[in-house]
Scaffold this motif. Structure first.
Motif, PDB file in Angstrom:
ATOM      1  N   UNK A 262       0.829  -1.214   0.000  1.00 41.93           N
ATOM      2  CA  UNK A 262       0.000   0.000   0.000  1.00 41.93           C
ATOM      3  C   UNK A 262       0.858   1.255   0.000  1.00 41.93           C
ATOM      4  N   UNK A 263       1.937   1.242   0.748  1.00 38.30           N
ATOM      5  CA  UNK A 263       2.818   2.411   0.814  1.00 38.30           C
ATOM      6  C   UNK A 263       3.535   2.650  -0.517  1.00 38.30           C
ATOM      7  N   UNK A 264       4.011   1.583  -1.178  1.00 42.02           N
ATOM      8  CA  UNK A 264       4.704   1.709  -2.459  1.00 42.02           C
ATOM      9  C   UNK A 264       3.723   2.091  -3.570  1.00 42.02           C
ATOM     10  N   UNK A 265       2.501   1.567  -3.488  1.00 39.37           N
ATOM     11  CA  UNK A 265       1.466   1.889  -4.474  1.00 39.37           C
ATOM     12  C   UNK A 265       1.249   3.394  -4.568  1.00 39.37           C
ATOM     13  N   UNK A 266       1.293   4.051  -3.436  1.00 38.70           N
ATOM     14  CA  UNK A 266       1.132   5.498  -3.361  1.00 38.70           C
ATOM     15  C   UNK A 266       2.150   6.203  -4.278  1.00 38.70           C
ATOM     16  N   UNK A 267       3.375   5.714  -4.256  1.00 36.60           N
ATOM     17  CA  UNK A 267       4.453   6.288  -5.070  1.00 36.60           C
ATOM     18  C   UNK A 267       4.225   6.010  -6.560  1.00 36.60           C
ATOM     19  N   UNK A 268       3.868   4.774  -6.876  1.00 30.05           N
ATOM     20  CA  UNK A 268       3.565   4.431  -8.274  1.00 30.05           C
ATOM     21  C   UNK A 268       2.515   5.386  -8.845  1.00 30.05           C
ATOM     22  N   UNK A 269       1.404   5.475  -8.135  1.00 36.37           N
ATOM     23  CA  UNK A 269       0.269   6.258  -8.630  1.00 36.37           C
ATOM     24  C   UNK A 269       0.618   7.733  -8.790  1.00 36.37           C
ATOM     25  N   UNK A 270       1.392   8.250  -7.863  1.00 40.12           N
ATOM     26  CA  UNK A 270       1.781   9.656  -7.954  1.00 40.12           C
ATOM     27  C   UNK A 270       2.666   9.901  -9.167  1.00 40.12           C
ATOM     28  N   UNK A 271       3.612   9.031  -9.405  1.00 37.89           N
ATOM     29  CA  UNK A 271       4.584   9.236 -10.471  1.00 37.89           C
ATOM     30  C   UNK A 271       3.964   9.161 -11.861  1.00 37.89           C
ATOM     31  N   UNK A 272       2.935   8.334 -12.034  1.00 39.20           N
ATOM     32  CA  UNK A 272       2.338   8.224 -13.366  1.00 39.20           C
ATOM     33  C   UNK A 272       0.948   8.849 -13.448  1.00 39.20           C
ATOM     34  N   UNK A 273       0.516   9.458 -12.350  1.00 42.47           N
ATOM     35  CA  UNK A 273      -0.739  10.218 -12.327  1.00 42.47           C
ATOM     36  C   UNK A 273      -1.964   9.369 -12.683  1.00 42.47           C
ATOM     37  N   UNK A 274      -1.936   8.132 -12.270  1.00 40.53           N
ATOM     38  CA  UNK A 274      -3.122   7.286 -12.435  1.00 40.53           C
ATOM     39  C   UNK A 274      -3.072   6.160 -11.416  1.00 40.53           C
ATOM     40  N   UNK A 275      -4.239   5.553 -11.158  1.00 44.24           N
ATOM     41  CA  UNK A 275      -4.332   4.465 -10.193  1.00 44.24           C
ATOM     42  C   UNK A 275      -4.108   3.142 -10.919  1.00 44.24           C
ATOM     43  N   UNK A 276      -2.981   2.487 -10.648  1.00 46.41           N
ATOM     44  CA  UNK A 276      -2.645   1.285 -11.393  1.00 46.41           C
ATOM     45  C   UNK A 276      -3.454   0.058 -10.957  1.00 46.41           C
ATOM     46  N   UNK A 277      -4.221   0.161  -9.863  1.00 44.44           N
ATOM     47  CA  UNK A 277      -5.001  -1.010  -9.436  1.00 44.44           C
ATOM     48  C   UNK A 277      -6.494  -0.848  -9.709  1.00 44.44           C
ATOM     49  N   UNK A 278      -6.844   0.090 -10.580  1.00 41.84           N
ATOM     50  CA  UNK A 278      -8.256   0.320 -10.924  1.00 41.84           C
ATOM     51  C   UNK A 278      -8.956  -0.964 -11.347  1.00 41.84           C
ATOM     52  N   UNK A 279      -8.276  -1.805 -12.114  1.00 46.07           N
ATOM     53  CA  UNK A 279      -8.883  -3.027 -12.636  1.00 46.07           C
ATOM     54  C   UNK A 279      -8.566  -4.261 -11.803  1.00 46.07           C
ATOM     55  N   UNK A 280      -8.101  -4.037 -10.583  1.00 42.50           N
ATOM     56  CA  UNK A 280      -7.713  -5.154  -9.722  1.00 42.50           C
ATOM     57  C   UNK A 280      -8.416  -5.023  -8.370  1.00 42.50           C
ATOM     58  N   UNK A 281      -9.667  -5.504  -8.289  1.00 42.97           N
ATOM     59  CA  UNK A 281     -10.489  -5.291  -7.090  1.00 42.97           C
ATOM     60  C   UNK A 281      -9.930  -5.879  -5.810  1.00 42.97           C
ATOM     61  N   UNK A 282      -9.200  -6.977  -5.925  1.00 43.52           N
ATOM     62  CA  UNK A 282      -8.674  -7.595  -4.707  1.00 43.52           C
ATOM     63  C   UNK A 282      -7.491  -6.817  -4.140  1.00 43.52           C
ATOM     64  N   UNK A 283      -6.716  -6.177  -5.018  1.00 39.84           N
ATOM     65  CA  UNK A 283      -5.648  -5.287  -4.548  1.00 39.84           C
ATOM     66  C   UNK A 283      -6.240  -4.008  -3.975  1.00 39.84           C
ATOM     67  N   UNK A 284      -7.367  -3.578  -4.538  1.00 40.61           N
ATOM     68  CA  UNK A 284      -8.065  -2.428  -3.948  1.00 40.61           C
ATOM     69  C   UNK A 284      -8.487  -2.760  -2.514  1.00 40.61           C
ATOM     70  N   UNK A 285      -8.901  -4.009  -2.312  1.00 43.04           N
ATOM     71  CA  UNK A 285      -9.315  -4.444  -0.976  1.00 43.04           C
ATOM     72  C   UNK A 285      -8.124  -4.450  -0.014  1.00 43.04           C
ATOM     73  N   UNK A 286      -6.955  -4.880  -0.501  1.00 42.05           N
ATOM     74  CA  UNK A 286      -5.742  -4.831   0.330  1.00 42.05           C
ATOM     75  C   UNK A 286      -5.497  -3.398   0.788  1.00 42.05           C
ATOM     76  N   UNK A 287      -5.544  -2.483  -0.155  1.00 36.04           N
ATOM     77  CA  UNK A 287      -5.322  -1.063   0.148  1.00 36.04           C
ATOM     78  C   UNK A 287      -6.342  -0.561   1.168  1.00 36.04           C
ATOM     79  N   UNK A 288      -7.607  -0.896   0.954  1.00 40.52           N
ATOM     80  CA  UNK A 288      -8.665  -0.462   1.880  1.00 40.52           C
ATOM     81  C   UNK A 288      -8.435  -1.035   3.277  1.00 40.52           C
ATOM     82  N   UNK A 289      -8.060  -2.303   3.345  1.00 44.16           N
ATOM     83  CA  UNK A 289      -7.831  -2.942   4.647  1.00 44.16           C
ATOM     84  C   UNK A 289      -6.689  -2.284   5.417  1.00 44.16           C
TER      85      UNK A 289
END
Length: 205
Positions: free
Chosen positions: A158-185
């Protein structure tokens, strides 16, 4: 009295943020020593291997971000329930590191033509492959990456995802609902939520 822990890293998320997440999760007070890039050349020779993050504790220095995270995970009881589960956690953390390094090759590529090629490969092959596999892993573990419960790899992701998304200006897990759940948890944990609210907002990630 100064906190027992002092984290030294640049004024953004990246490799420092999983460490900040783990310290925050455990309610461990720490000095968040954020250095500016302009000051780095002067500081660099005094670091163990010319790199950060560095964690200081009672006069001792620790380096290597994943090693620091693994140590803190033990302190805050977010490790596996046995050696095999620790192996699964380590393997998943290493996989996230592999993805991060491939991402970094794209981000720091200076040749425009080479960057376009790497971008195509990153979005058409690398992200779908890695994120697809990790999403399936999270589905099998009910919204966590290992053991059907919170472990330190969930915080690292979740912490590294924050960096990915910021650098490319998009949410890379939009199409991955189970990773979205990890982030939410992770982000709904009171101490993590509090950290996200209080961390500096006016810095690059």
């Amino acid at each position: 009295m100064a906190p027992a822990y002092k984290l030294t890293y640049f004024d953004f998320t990246a490799l420092g943020e999983p460490i900040r997440f783990l310290l925050s999760y455990g309610g461990i007070e720490f000095e968040d020593n954020r250095i500016q890039r302009a000051n780095w050349p002067a500081l660099k020779p005094s670091t163990p291997f010319g790199q950060v993050p560095i964690l200081e504790y009672n006069g001792k220095l620790a380096y290597q971000s994943i090693a620091i995270c693994r140590y803190l995970a033990k302190q805050v009881k977010l490790v596996g329930k046995d050696d095999w589960e620790d192996l699964e956690i380590d393997a998943t953390v290493d996989t996230i590191t592999d993805l991060r390094l491939k991402f970094a090759q794209y981000i720091f590529e200076r040749d425009e033509q080479a960057k376009k090629e790497k971008e195509k490969s990153l979005f058409n092959e690398t992200f779908p492959f890695y994120l697809g596999k990790l999403d399936a892993q999270a589905k099998k573990n009910n919204g966590y990456l290992v053991g059907c419960r919170l472990t330190w790899v969930d915080l690292v992701f979740t912490a590294i995802l924050d960096f990915f998304n910021f650098m490319i200006k998009k949410d890379i897990i939009t199409n991955f609902p189970n990773l979205q759940k990890v982030k939410e948890n992770v982000e709904k944990i009171p101490n993590i939520k509090a950290w996200l609210e209080k961390r500096p907002k006016n810095v690059s990630h």
